[in-house]
Design an enzyme around this catalytic site. Structure first.
Site, mmCIF file in Angstrom:
data_model
loop_
_atom_site.group_PDB
_atom_site.id
_atom_site.type_symbol
_atom_site.label_atom_id
_atom_site.label_comp_id
_atom_site.label_asym_id
_atom_site.label_seq_id
_atom_site.Cartn_x
_atom_site.Cartn_y
_atom_site.Cartn_z
ATOM 1 N N TRP A 26 53.220 1.265 55.186
ATOM 2 C CA TRP A 26 52.546 0.970 53.914
ATOM 3 C C TRP A 26 51.023 0.978 53.988
ATOM 4 O O TRP A 26 50.351 0.905 52.971
ATOM 5 C CB TRP A 26 52.980 -0.411 53.388
ATOM 6 C CG TRP A 26 53.045 -1.476 54.451
ATOM 7 C CD1 TRP A 26 54.178 -1.917 55.078
ATOM 8 C CD2 TRP A 26 51.965 -2.214 55.033
ATOM 9 N NE1 TRP A 26 53.863 -2.880 56.009
ATOM 10 C CE2 TRP A 26 52.509 -3.084 56.002
ATOM 11 C CE3 TRP A 26 50.577 -2.224 54.825
ATOM 12 C CZ2 TRP A 26 51.724 -3.951 56.770
ATOM 13 C CZ3 TRP A 26 49.794 -3.095 55.591
ATOM 14 C CH2 TRP A 26 50.377 -3.940 56.543
ATOM 15 N N ASN A 27 50.480 1.026 55.203
ATOM 16 C CA ASN A 27 49.034 0.755 55.264
ATOM 17 C C ASN A 27 48.148 1.903 54.796
ATOM 18 O O ASN A 27 47.061 1.672 54.277
ATOM 19 C CB ASN A 27 48.621 0.254 56.651
ATOM 20 C CG ASN A 27 49.013 1.188 57.755
ATOM 21 O OD1 ASN A 27 50.071 1.820 57.694
ATOM 22 N ND2 ASN A 27 48.175 1.326 58.752
ATOM 23 N N LYS A 49 60.327 9.551 53.091
ATOM 24 C CA LYS A 49 60.611 8.177 52.664
ATOM 25 C C LYS A 49 59.402 7.301 52.980
ATOM 26 O O LYS A 49 59.158 6.957 54.137
ATOM 27 C CB LYS A 49 61.855 7.602 53.342
ATOM 28 C CG LYS A 49 62.308 6.348 52.585
ATOM 29 C CD LYS A 49 63.057 5.340 53.424
ATOM 30 C CE LYS A 49 62.196 4.389 54.185
ATOM 31 N NZ LYS A 49 61.421 3.429 53.382
ATOM 32 N N GLY A 105 55.212 3.754 62.005
ATOM 33 C CA GLY A 105 55.575 2.379 61.663
ATOM 34 C C GLY A 105 55.585 1.511 62.910
ATOM 35 O O GLY A 105 54.965 1.841 63.927
ATOM 36 N N GLY A 106 56.333 0.418 62.840
ATOM 37 C CA GLY A 106 56.345 -0.545 63.929
ATOM 38 C C GLY A 106 57.162 -0.060 65.134
ATOM 39 O O GLY A 106 58.072 0.767 64.988
ATOM 40 N N GLU A 118 54.773 7.508 65.847
ATOM 41 C CA GLU A 118 53.407 6.955 65.778
ATOM 42 C C GLU A 118 53.553 5.461 65.528
ATOM 43 O O GLU A 118 53.856 5.047 64.404
ATOM 44 C CB GLU A 118 52.627 7.599 64.618
ATOM 45 C CG GLU A 118 52.331 9.059 64.793
ATOM 46 C CD GLU A 118 51.256 9.314 65.828
ATOM 47 O OE1 GLU A 118 50.606 8.346 66.274
ATOM 48 O OE2 GLU A 118 51.083 10.473 66.211
ATOM 49 N N LEU A 119 53.352 4.646 66.561
ATOM 50 C CA LEU A 119 53.732 3.231 66.463
ATOM 51 C C LEU A 119 52.513 2.307 66.542
ATOM 52 O O LEU A 119 51.401 2.715 66.239
ATOM 53 C CB LEU A 119 54.774 2.929 67.540
ATOM 54 C CG LEU A 119 55.964 3.907 67.560
ATOM 55 C CD1 LEU A 119 56.907 3.601 68.711
ATOM 56 C CD2 LEU A 119 56.715 3.908 66.238
ATOM 57 N N CYS A 177 46.761 0.687 62.606
ATOM 58 C CA CYS A 177 47.396 0.790 63.924
ATOM 59 C C CYS A 177 46.374 0.892 65.040
ATOM 60 O O CYS A 177 46.626 0.487 66.159
ATOM 61 C CB CYS A 177 48.320 2.007 63.944
ATOM 62 S SG CYS A 177 47.474 3.505 63.417
ATOM 63 N N GLU A 231 50.798 -7.120 68.610
ATOM 64 C CA GLU A 231 50.071 -6.545 67.479
ATOM 65 C C GLU A 231 50.123 -7.538 66.320
ATOM 66 O O GLU A 231 51.199 -7.983 65.926
ATOM 67 C CB GLU A 231 50.720 -5.226 67.066
ATOM 68 C CG GLU A 231 49.950 -4.534 65.967
ATOM 69 C CD GLU A 231 50.619 -3.256 65.490
ATOM 70 O OE1 GLU A 231 51.840 -3.264 65.289
ATOM 71 O OE2 GLU A 231 49.909 -2.252 65.317
#
Ligand code: NAD
Length: 493
Positions: A151-152, A175, A227-228, A249-250, A283, A384
């Site tokens: 969402w960021n 999505k 995401g996470g 990409e975490l 991130c 994080e």
């Protein structure tokens, strides 16, 4: 009055087949300002089959130049609509309007960058020992790519995936995060205007259940996820069911290192950019500030002075410098990590408390928060937080700072502030991270590779090489010899 958004499947705007909807909340005032569909398994199946049909019947057959034309049109539309799109994104996730607008234009650049590659995806002729064999490779698109984002920075993160996927000739099912889906759905309208055929780009919405079903689907060929880390692991397990390749990409816990010989004021500005930009919800946040002991007090004093002046407020106001946390869950998590920091014995030197002030009553505001004398083993230095919470850690020399920098499960980004070129090269070599910024922080370009190592993920986005993540190599071997061969032994010459 909330806006009722629809999903974009096979060129049509549709509700969920179950009519289930999710509310989307403005984090600045906690108002429900829009609703989005919660896609059902049937909707997901429909979107994948639309993408499959579009891939087989249209998209893989048209030329790179035609794909590029549409991508450039999309870029132009994003530039034209940047103002409107950024207002929507800021309303959705609370990110500053000055940042969301900048990201719309940056995304337009991303589409243009990859549009320039569409007709440069080709194989090689490979000389073989046997001169009667002609061997060459083709680079082919993978098929249907599933793109899942957080969402960021919805539009900017999506660009890193959608632009190379389309450029390479794949069709997609997107999505976005259930916490900020609106601009991604709005992008569907721009995709339509840009002339992409139905089914090439499909956008479905909903929570983790949708992502879970999507990533287990047997009829997909690629997953790219931002995401996470925990979700990334789950997706990786899902993908293994059908051996689907994944780009992850975490998260990160990036070290930002200031040496005694640095230009201190610029370094302090870089530290602020590293952790307080986007309220730390990025991130690449430079959430561990490692400071050389001789300048530790000086840096800390300057940093606190600067951070105290940060203007919190309505993210739609162009003068605001820090907006709210993007949603309630994130807000609670940041506050609980601050409590953990207090309990661990680190010195809280700024922030850490509830924020009061005009215009801040209803938003999920967390003040700029700085912990000093943090030990690298503390949870605030290892986990994080994804919020405006900085851990400042002293170091004595280059060996120690390298050890501290690399003592992390993550490895996304890093920063080094120094005027000594020898340190620049030594640290760039030794730091375990996908990006090393020297005398800058949070700087990006469509051509500069971006991605992580360790628990920050794998694969690279934004660079020329990223297009290869959306293609596969096929080898073609042609025999034009006149003579016959031994059928019982593999021909190796
Ligand atoms: P998240 O992992 O909770 O959600 C990300 C996306 O995954 C959402 O669309 C969500 O609906 C979906 N999802 C949730 N459960 C799923 C499942 N079981 N299967 C498939 N999809 C599922 O992350 P978030 O809270 O939206 O974003 C914050 C995280 O994203 C942070 O860790 C941050 O560091 C990371 N992030 C990384 C980058 C990067 O480029 N490395 C950029 C931005 C954010």
């Amino acid at each position: 009055m909330s806006n009722k958004y629809k999903m974009f499947i096979d060129g049509e705007w549709v509700d969920s087949s179950t009519n289930e909807r999710l509310e989307t909340v403005n984090p600045y005032n906690q108002e429900v300002w829009a609703t989005i569909p919660q896609a059902s398994n049937k909707d997901i199946d429909d979107s994948i089959s639309a993408a499959r049909t579009a891939f087989e019947t249209i998209w893989k057959k048209i030329s790179g130049a035609e794909r590029a034309n549409m991508m450039v049109k999309l870029a132009d539309l994003l530039d034209q609509e940047a103002e409107r799109m950024s207002i929507l994104e800021t309303t959705d996730n609370g990110k500053l309007i000055r940042e969301t607008k900048n990201q719309m234009h940056f995304s337009a650049k991303g589409y243009r960058f990859f549009a320039g590659l569409t007709d440069k995806i080709y194989g090689e002729v490979i000389p073989l020992e046997n001169q009667d064999l002609f061997d060459y490779t083709r680079r082919e698109p993978l098929g249907v790519a599933v793109l899942i984002t957080s969402w960021n920075s919805p539009i900017s993160l999506l660009t890193n995936k959608l632009a190379p996927a389309l450029a390479a000739g794949n069709t997609v099912v997107i999505k976005p995060s259930e916490h900020a889906s609106v601009t991604t759905l709005e992008l569907g309208k721009l995709v339509e205007k840009a002339g992409f055929p139905p089914g090439v780009v499909n956008i479905i919405t909903g929570d983790g259940r949708v992502g879970d079903y999507l990533t287990k689907h047997p009829n997909i060929n690629k997953i790219s996820f931002t995401g996470g880390t925990e979700t990334g692991k789950r997706i990786s397990r899902n993908a293994s069911e059908n051996l689907v390749p994944v780009t992850l990409e975490l998260g990160g816990k990036s070290p930002n290192i200031i040496f005694e010989d640095a230009e201190i004021d610029r370094a302090v500005t870089g530290a602020v950019a590293g952790i307080f930009a986007a309220s730390g919800q990025t991130c690449i946040a430079g959430s561990r500030l490692l400071v050389h002991r001789p300048i530790y007090n000086q840096v800390l004093t300057k940093l606190v002075e600067k951070a105290k002046t940060i203007k919190l407020g309505n993210p739609l106001d162009p003068t605001t410098e820090m907006g709210p946390a993007a949603n309630e869950a994130q807000y609670s998590r940041i506050l609980s990590m601050i409590e953990a920091g207090k309990e661990s014995g680190a010195d809280l030197v700024l922030g850490g408390n509830e924020v009061n002030g005009e215009g801040l009553e209803k938003g999920y505001f967390v003040p700029p928060t700085i912990f000093a004398n943090v030990e690298n083993s503390m949870s605030i230095a290892q986990e994080e937080i994804f919020g405006p919470v900085l851990s400042v850690i002293p170091f004595k020399d280059e060996d120690e700072v390298l050890q501290l920098a690399n003592e992390s499960k993550f490895g996304l980004a890093s920063g080094v502030w120094t005027t000594d070129m020898r340190k620049v090269h030594r640290l760039s070599r030794e730091i375990q991270a996908g990006t090393v910024w020297i005398n800058t922080y949070r700087t990006a370009a469509p051509s500069a590779p971006f991605g992580g190592v360790k628990m920050s993920g794998y694969g690279r986005e934004r660079c020329i090489q990223a297009i290869h993540d959306y293609t596969r190599i096929k080898n073609v071997m042609i025999n034009y010899a006149e003579d016959d061969r031994d059928p019982f032994s593999m021909q190796t010459k």
